[in-house]
Design an enzyme around this catalytic site. Sequence first.
Site, short mmCIF file in Angstrom:
data_model
loop_
_atom_site.label_atom_id
_atom_site.label_comp_id
_atom_site.label_asym_id
_atom_site.label_seq_id
_atom_site.Cartn_x
_atom_site.Cartn_y
_atom_site.Cartn_z
N HIS A 275 0.82 -1.22 0.00
CA HIS A 275 0.00 0.00 0.00
C HIS A 275 0.85 1.27 0.00
O HIS A 275 0.48 2.27 0.60
CB HIS A 275 -0.94 0.02 1.20
CG HIS A 275 -2.02 -1.02 1.17
ND1 HIS A 275 -3.18 -0.87 0.46
CD2 HIS A 275 -2.07 -2.25 1.74
CE1 HIS A 275 -3.94 -1.95 0.61
NE2 HIS A 275 -3.28 -2.81 1.38
N ASP A 328 -0.68 -5.17 5.97
CA ASP A 328 -1.69 -6.05 5.36
C ASP A 328 -1.50 -6.16 3.85
O ASP A 328 -0.85 -5.33 3.22
CB ASP A 328 -3.09 -5.50 5.66
CG ASP A 328 -3.30 -4.12 5.05
OD1 ASP A 328 -2.42 -3.26 5.23
OD2 ASP A 328 -4.34 -3.90 4.39
N GLU A 329 -2.09 -7.19 3.29
CA GLU A 329 -2.22 -7.38 1.84
C GLU A 329 -0.90 -7.16 1.10
O GLU A 329 -0.84 -6.42 0.12
CB GLU A 329 -3.32 -6.46 1.28
CG GLU A 329 -4.69 -6.74 1.88
CD GLU A 329 -5.78 -5.84 1.31
OE1 GLU A 329 -6.89 -6.33 1.08
OE2 GLU A 329 -5.53 -4.62 1.13
N VAL A 330 0.14 -7.82 1.56
CA VAL A 330 1.46 -7.67 0.95
C VAL A 330 1.68 -8.76 -0.10
O VAL A 330 1.77 -9.94 0.23
CB VAL A 330 2.57 -7.73 2.02
CG1 VAL A 330 3.94 -7.56 1.38
CG2 VAL A 330 2.34 -6.64 3.08
#
Length: 535
Positions: A275, A328-330
């Site tokens: 992100h 998160d969401e890596v």
Amino acid sequence: MAKLSELRICFYILNQLFLILIVTASAATNVGKLNIWPMPLSVTNGNGVLYMSKDFELRTEGSKYKDVSGILKNGFSRLLDVIKTDHEIDVSGHGFPYLPKIQGIHVIIVSPSDELHYAVDESYKLTVPAEGNPVYARIEANSVYGALHGFQTFSQVCYFNFASRGLEVRQVPWDITDKPRFSYRGLLIDTSRHYQPLPMIKKVIDSMAYAKLNVLHWHIVDAQSFPLEIPSYPNLWKGAYSDSERYTIMDATDIVSYAQTRGINVLAEIDVPGHALSWGNGYPQLWPSKDCQQPLDVSNDFTFKVIDGILSDFSKVFKFKFIHLGGDEVNTSCWTQTPHVRNWLKNHRMTESKAYEYFVLRAQNIALSHGYEIINWEETFNNFGSKLSRKTVVHNWLGIGVAPKVVASGLRCIVSNQDKWYLDHLDATWEGFYMNEPLTNITNPNHQQLVLGGEVCMWGENIDGSDIEQTIWPRAAAAAERLWTPYNKLAKDPREVVERLSHFRCLLNQRGVAAAPLNGPGRVAPYQPGSCFRQ
């Protein structure tokens, strides 16, 4: 002439009696109905009414708190403003001179400090007698922030009377003892997916105070934009959408100060290593390559120097004990697709997953060096929970099964499960927000203590200044009662609180907050002409 004067006096007295009957009848419509949101720990009330004196005042005799910074005085001023709701008040007092008057509020605060820290004592006791000479409401609190909550509750028992053009306190006497169930009661706003103007952020803060929420989670930057000035690395905000969609470091300081005077902490977030594509607009070396731009380059020490610089600057502005580091969401595929990063992984004998762990833990250590405790999204716990700093709070968002595992491991947790507490999910109803229990499947009292509270999340992909308020409210208020009110005082069926929540939603509208109707999920429009209280 004497008889004419007597007739005028009689007419005047009859007129006053008529006004008193109107006032009493108006107050009687609320007898038995507690329209306070969120519901206090304990409350008793009567059915009397008091007229607020035109010289309604704040008294602080006997208080150890000296209000050097003006937090209490300004809170009292805001109280008067929200009670009036911009109506023209008959300050002459001629409307009903025979009704008993309340002269002001006497506030007694035990602590002399106005430091706003995590788990500051927010309890208060509010009493409003039905009679006395003179009559004063009384708020007793251990901290000024408890007193501010007392103001909020008092504001909800005050009304503008259209017959007398005056302000009243109804259903007296009141005796309220109150404190929050959870110490962390948050709302996330996202200023990367869409820029939020400063006045709108302040409006959100004001509305949070009305509902007794106490943490503004500011998700400042993300892949799409980097709107905040970072003095240590001034090119970072080249990632802003435009020159006018930015926040200076002084803007951030102002937001923190504005929130603090309302009893609200500001939790800043930089989400790493994923992100973060927008970071490279100012410093392209943060990207693994021009063609593969996120997550941040784990192999480059400059990446961690930038994180250190950001957190160093943050430490001068964001004084809350926690910092949110995301995690998160890596998607780590970019690292293996980029030759120099792939070689670095090989030389350090790291897999992609180990590099992800290395990045998160190194960022945690940087935060710890600046005096912060850390909040990370739950993927970090799911992947390498035992390696996290013991000063980590795990932010649950994917589902309800993670929180019990987190607290069983000895780590603290904040609950924001997306199926119930994500405000951008427009299919999520207020009933679901109300019934979402942070302690689901956590029965061990020691484990329950590790659940700091919860947070509703206003992600900004489809939200900007035009619709943020009606997307937040009134669903966030439903969660606010879940987080404030003792479990045994919460309704077992949300239908039991419809009328009271509807009243609070209309109160928000009267205070200039664009809260949507209850009838329907998300941010629905009124479905037909009618009273605010029936929408």
